[in-house]
Scaffold this active site. Structure first.
Site, PDB file in Angstrom:
ATOM      1  CD  GLU A 114      -2.897   5.576   6.665  1.00  0.00           C
ATOM      2  OE1 GLU A 114      -2.873   5.640   5.415  1.00  0.00           O
ATOM      3  OE2 GLU A 114      -1.946   5.108   7.330  1.00  0.00           O
TER       4      GLU A 114
ATOM      5  CD  GLU B 296      -3.467  -2.615   7.374  1.00  0.00           C
ATOM      6  OE1 GLU B 296      -2.380  -2.879   6.878  1.00  0.00           O
ATOM      7  OE2 GLU B 296      -4.082  -1.566   7.149  1.00  0.00           O
TER       8      GLU B 296
ATOM      9  N   GLY C  19       2.790  -1.073   4.330  1.00  0.00           N
ATOM     10  CA  GLY C  19       2.800   0.343   3.991  1.00  0.00           C
ATOM     11  C   GLY C  19       4.214   0.812   3.716  1.00  0.00           C
ATOM     12  N   GLY C  20       4.838   1.432   4.699  1.00  0.00           N
ATOM     13  CA  GLY C  20       6.153   2.061   4.532  1.00  0.00           C
ATOM     14  C   GLY C  20       7.181   1.175   3.838  1.00  0.00           C
TER      15      GLY C  20
ATOM     16  CG  HIS D 184      -5.791   1.842   5.143  1.00  0.00           C
ATOM     17  ND1 HIS D 184      -5.346   2.802   6.003  1.00  0.00           N
ATOM     18  CD2 HIS D 184      -4.768   0.985   4.961  1.00  0.00           C
ATOM     19  CE1 HIS D 184      -4.077   2.537   6.323  1.00  0.00           C
ATOM     20  NE2 HIS D 184      -3.711   1.440   5.708  1.00  0.00           N
TER      21      HIS D 184
ATOM     22  CB  SER E 253       5.350  -1.504  11.950  1.00  0.00           C
ATOM     23  OG  SER E 253       4.870  -0.183  12.125  1.00  0.00           O
TER      24      SER E 253
ATOM     25  CG  ASN F  23      -1.695   1.248   1.409  1.00  0.00           C
ATOM     26  OD1 ASN F  23      -1.805   2.044   0.473  1.00  0.00           O
ATOM     27  ND2 ASN F  23      -2.254   1.454   2.598  1.00  0.00           N
ATOM     28  CD1 TRP F  24       3.402   0.961  -3.035  1.00  0.00           C
ATOM     29  CD2 TRP F  24       3.468   2.249  -4.865  1.00  0.00           C
ATOM     30  NE1 TRP F  24       4.084   0.261  -4.017  1.00  0.00           N
ATOM     31  CE2 TRP F  24       4.135   1.033  -5.148  1.00  0.00           C
ATOM     32  CE3 TRP F  24       3.385   3.218  -5.880  1.00  0.00           C
ATOM     33  CZ2 TRP F  24       4.712   0.764  -6.401  1.00  0.00           C
ATOM     34  CZ3 TRP F  24       3.956   2.950  -7.116  1.00  0.00           C
ATOM     35  CH2 TRP F  24       4.612   1.743  -7.373  1.00  0.00           C
ATOM     36  CE  LYS F  25       0.220   3.501   4.738  1.00  0.00           C
ATOM     37  NZ  LYS F  25       0.102   3.681   6.166  1.00  0.00           N
TER      38      LYS F  25
ATOM     39  N   GLY G 200       2.414   2.376  10.650  1.00  0.00           N
ATOM     40  CA  GLY G 200       3.329   3.494  10.467  1.00  0.00           C
ATOM     41  C   GLY G 200       3.999   3.955  11.739  1.00  0.00           C
TER      42      GLY G 200
HETATM   43  C1  PEP Z   1      -0.775   0.160   6.053  1.00  0.00           C
HETATM   44  O1  PEP Z   1      -0.913   1.353   5.861  1.00  0.00           O
HETATM   45  O2  PEP Z   1      -1.625  -0.618   5.587  1.00  0.00           O
HETATM   46  C2  PEP Z   1       0.372  -0.297   6.826  1.00  0.00           C
HETATM   47  C3  PEP Z   1       0.344  -1.507   7.309  1.00  0.00           C
HETATM   48  O3  PEP Z   1       1.401   0.597   7.005  1.00  0.00           O
HETATM   49  P1  PEP Z   1       2.838   0.308   7.674  1.00  0.00           P
HETATM   50  O4  PEP Z   1       3.349  -0.986   7.081  1.00  0.00           O
HETATM   51  O5  PEP Z   1       3.675   1.490   7.275  1.00  0.00           O
HETATM   52  O6  PEP Z   1       2.625   0.197   9.138  1.00  0.00           O
END
Ligand code: PEP
Length: 256
Positions: free
Chosen positions: A102, A172, A238-239, A100, A217, A13-15, A178
């Protein structure tokens, strides 16, 4: 990894990150490193505007394409700024993230809206990736099971268990997204098992085949121990999905 028949998925997930040239380089590195595919599926979810280009970058590779969100409306019309599921399918998406955290926290998406998006995704032939998870306050109040049950239950109640037959769920925990703070494999496994049991109470077959991803994470260094757990069928990343070598390490942890 999981129960035999479930092929793990590692989704990036590049956001709202990336630029055209950098994204092209990132995808080229992933194409070079993904291998033949088969033991695990790699899925990339870039921002809307890069989907069309990304579809070309991954052509003839085992990498699949997903979007990060979609409109809850199905019919075309006066919905400024919205993107329909049919449009996503048109440019090569097979999957789309819905609910999600966010979207839920920053944009106020309710369970009802998430259900509407889930339904809109399936009506466009897309596989929804339903994100669920508790906040830190909810975990500290011992409300994790109630929150996740409510979020999964919203889909079950309105669309029925069969809707989960062509879907993916991502657990999640909001406090792990994040933040660099990952759920322990035990904490994640406990919630994954709960989700599978909730669905299994209505259909053992659908629950047994459902891929439940962990997100929060995940990194190259912690992926293997998470993915080794019985009910963890890969990750939503994500990251770490913005770094080709890190994402490939995670992917190869899932593909064994
Ligand atoms: C996400 O946004 O779905 C996520 C899991 O982010 P991160 O891996 O950065 O915690």
């Amino acid at each position: 990894m999981g129960v035999g028949a479930r092929t793990p998925i590692v989704a990036g997930n590049w956001k709202m990150n990336g630029a055209l040239n950098a994204s092209s380089d990132l995808v080229a590195a992933l194409v070079a490193g993904v291998g033949e595919g088969g033991d695990a599926e790699m899925l990339l979810c870039p921002p809307f505007v890069y989907l069309d280009a990304a579809a070309r970058w991954i052509e003839s590779t085992p990498i699949a394409l997903g979007a990060q969100d979609l409109a809850s409306e199905v019919e075309p019309g006066a919905y400024t700024g919205e993107v329909a599921g049919a449009m996503l399918a048109d440019v090569g998406c097979t999957h789309v993230i819905v609910g999600h955290s966010e979207r839920r926290t920053l944009y106020g998406e309710t369970d009802d809206q998430v259900v509407a998006k889930f339904r809109a995704a399936q009506s466009a032939g897309l596989v929804p990736i339903l994100c669920v998870g508790e906040t830190l306050a909810e975990r500290e109040d011992a409300d994790t099971a109630a929150v996740v049950t409510r979020q999964v239950g919203a889909v079950l109640d309105v669309l029925g268990v069969d809707a989960l037959g062509e879907a993916v769920v991502a657990y999640e925990p909001v406090w792990a997204i994040g933040t660099g703070r990952t759920a322990t494999p035990d904490q994640a496994q406990e919630v994954h098992a709960l989700i599978r049991a909730l669905i299994g109470a209505q259909s053992a077959t659908i629950a047994g085949g459902l891929r439940i991803l962990y997100g929060g994470s995940v990194k190259g260094a912690n992926a293997a121990e998470l993915f080794a757990r019985e009910d963890i069928d890969g990750g939503l990343i994500g990251g770490a999905s913005l770094d080709a070598s890190e994402f490939l390490t995670i992917f190869h942890a899932a593909s064994g």
